[in-house]
Design a protein around this motif. Sequence first.
Motif, short mmCIF file in Angstrom:
data_model
loop_
_atom_site.label_atom_id
_atom_site.label_comp_id
_atom_site.label_asym_id
_atom_site.label_seq_id
_atom_site.Cartn_x
_atom_site.Cartn_y
_atom_site.Cartn_z
N THR A 129 -14.93 -29.10 13.91
CA THR A 129 -16.27 -28.53 14.11
C THR A 129 -17.16 -28.70 12.88
O THR A 129 -18.38 -28.59 12.96
CB THR A 129 -16.17 -27.03 14.45
OG1 THR A 129 -15.43 -26.38 13.41
CG2 THR A 129 -15.48 -26.84 15.79
N THR A 130 -16.56 -28.99 11.72
CA THR A 130 -17.36 -29.06 10.50
C THR A 130 -17.33 -30.43 9.82
O THR A 130 -18.14 -30.66 8.91
CB THR A 130 -16.88 -28.02 9.48
OG1 THR A 130 -15.51 -28.27 9.14
CG2 THR A 130 -17.02 -26.62 10.04
N GLY A 152 -13.02 -23.27 7.61
CA GLY A 152 -13.54 -24.63 7.46
C GLY A 152 -12.44 -25.65 7.69
O GLY A 152 -11.36 -25.34 8.21
N ARG A 183 -17.49 -23.97 6.76
CA ARG A 183 -18.19 -23.72 8.03
C ARG A 183 -19.69 -23.54 7.79
O ARG A 183 -20.47 -23.64 8.72
CB ARG A 183 -17.62 -22.48 8.71
CG ARG A 183 -16.23 -22.67 9.28
CD ARG A 183 -15.80 -21.45 10.09
NE ARG A 183 -16.69 -21.23 11.22
CZ ARG A 183 -16.59 -20.19 12.05
NH1 ARG A 183 -15.67 -19.26 11.83
NH2 ARG A 183 -17.42 -20.05 13.06
#
Length: 511
Positions: A129-130, A152, A183
């Motif tokens: 996602t990061t 993260g 994040r």
Amino acid sequence: MKHTTFTPMLLALALCLCLQQAHAAGQIDFIEGNVSVTTAAGQLRVPGRGETLDAGDAIVTGRDGEIHVRMDDNALIALRANTFLRIEAYRAEGGADDNAVFRLLRGSFRSVTGWIGKNNPKNYAVRTTTATIGIRGTDHEVLVVGEGEDAGTYDKVNTGETEMDTPVGKVSVLPGQAAFASRTAALPPRVLPAVPALFVATKNEAIIESSKKLLEETRDERLEQKQKDNVRKGTDSNGKPRIGEPEDARKALAAFEDILRAFEAGNVSLIRQKLDPSMIGYQQLLDNITQENNECKQMRVTLLNTQVQAGPNLAVLQTGWEKRCLLLPSFTPRLTTGRSTVLLHLGPNGWTFAAITGGSMLERSGPVVPGAPAGGPAARTLATLAVANIGASYAAAGGGVAPPAPLPFSITVTDPDRVGAASVTVTITTSAPFANDSMVLTLPAVTPGSSQFRVTTVSFSKAAAGCTSTNVPTNPASLEICPGGTATVSFTDTTTPSGAPQVVTQTVAVP
């Protein structure tokens, strides 16, 4: 054998499944604890060692779960506990468009790249996602922390080099280093001063190291073989798709003939080695092969008008066949014929037998004992005939005009092709000297459903004219004979190995 053979529709389905497996992303080498797989179609299953995984599959491990997958390009991925990883894309055909894309939603996994990472590093990526992580021929570990101040993406490099990329920057990660992408979207990724304690080796790390060594040693050889296979699956000189080289077909046919020779010899152990354990009805097929060899001796199977279509990994064989044997307990000759379609796989141990249509040469040929239902397609057995008398003077009985009492005289027809019939008929003829009479007799089944038909008495009488050259039979209810004559019994078998009716006869002396 109903559950051991494939209908043409099922065989076609099996062929499709084989083609899908040939393009699978990888195979499970090790699995422990709670692990599940969800396909791209949403089907959930608990996987096992040796099973394949495809592009689109999502792998989830529980708090005690771990799974190692050998990818098709000789890469290795090892998922730790509490991990959710999806194989977003995977292609390993040995070409420039090979790619490997993984999405890690939580947890951690170790990735040892194969020929994709070595030859096409730009086509490899791990997405979170990061961050997106690219590589340059690498053994690295990716970790996603979802909550807290440590939330993260982390990436640790064991060998090789990776690049962590985010919308606000990117960094290179060298062996022994770890990088972090927070994040918080505004912060660029950075290389950490030390590898964080979040990376924890599992108790199975030695297994990963052993697998890594083997995969790296065989990577180039496997790539070369894959590229050779691609050439064979390409186009011929006319630009038409080529199914496979003639050598593929020859090897597949030779492998199936080896199975048939083992079948003839009753070598179930060798047949077991040549069967695909995942085939439908695996054990039932072995059981029926054993029964067939117990019932049918001196077996020989001949293939007729055989056609083979083969590629690097699978083959479809269509053939007619004849099977000959001696059926116990009477050693009755038997011929069965049919036509079958066979599917074979090419695996690490060579060509294996994976499926066969119904009505095959591996089905049982016939009954174990008289009265058992006949098995096998197009069964044709030459009937046998047994005739016996007790040596009494039949010619001295009766006066020729009045019917005599029935006298002991046994006639038995054995014909497995007539199982279930109520009766059969034979013709009995007396001859020499002078008395030449004939009669059609009906032989009832010994027991209902039997393949044997028998009478134990026949009405005989002495020729009315005194056994002279002018004798003419006069009693239609009995067979007229003279001293020193013979009786010939004939049975016409309409279901013979040759396919043409055949007369079976036996002659005995009548005192």
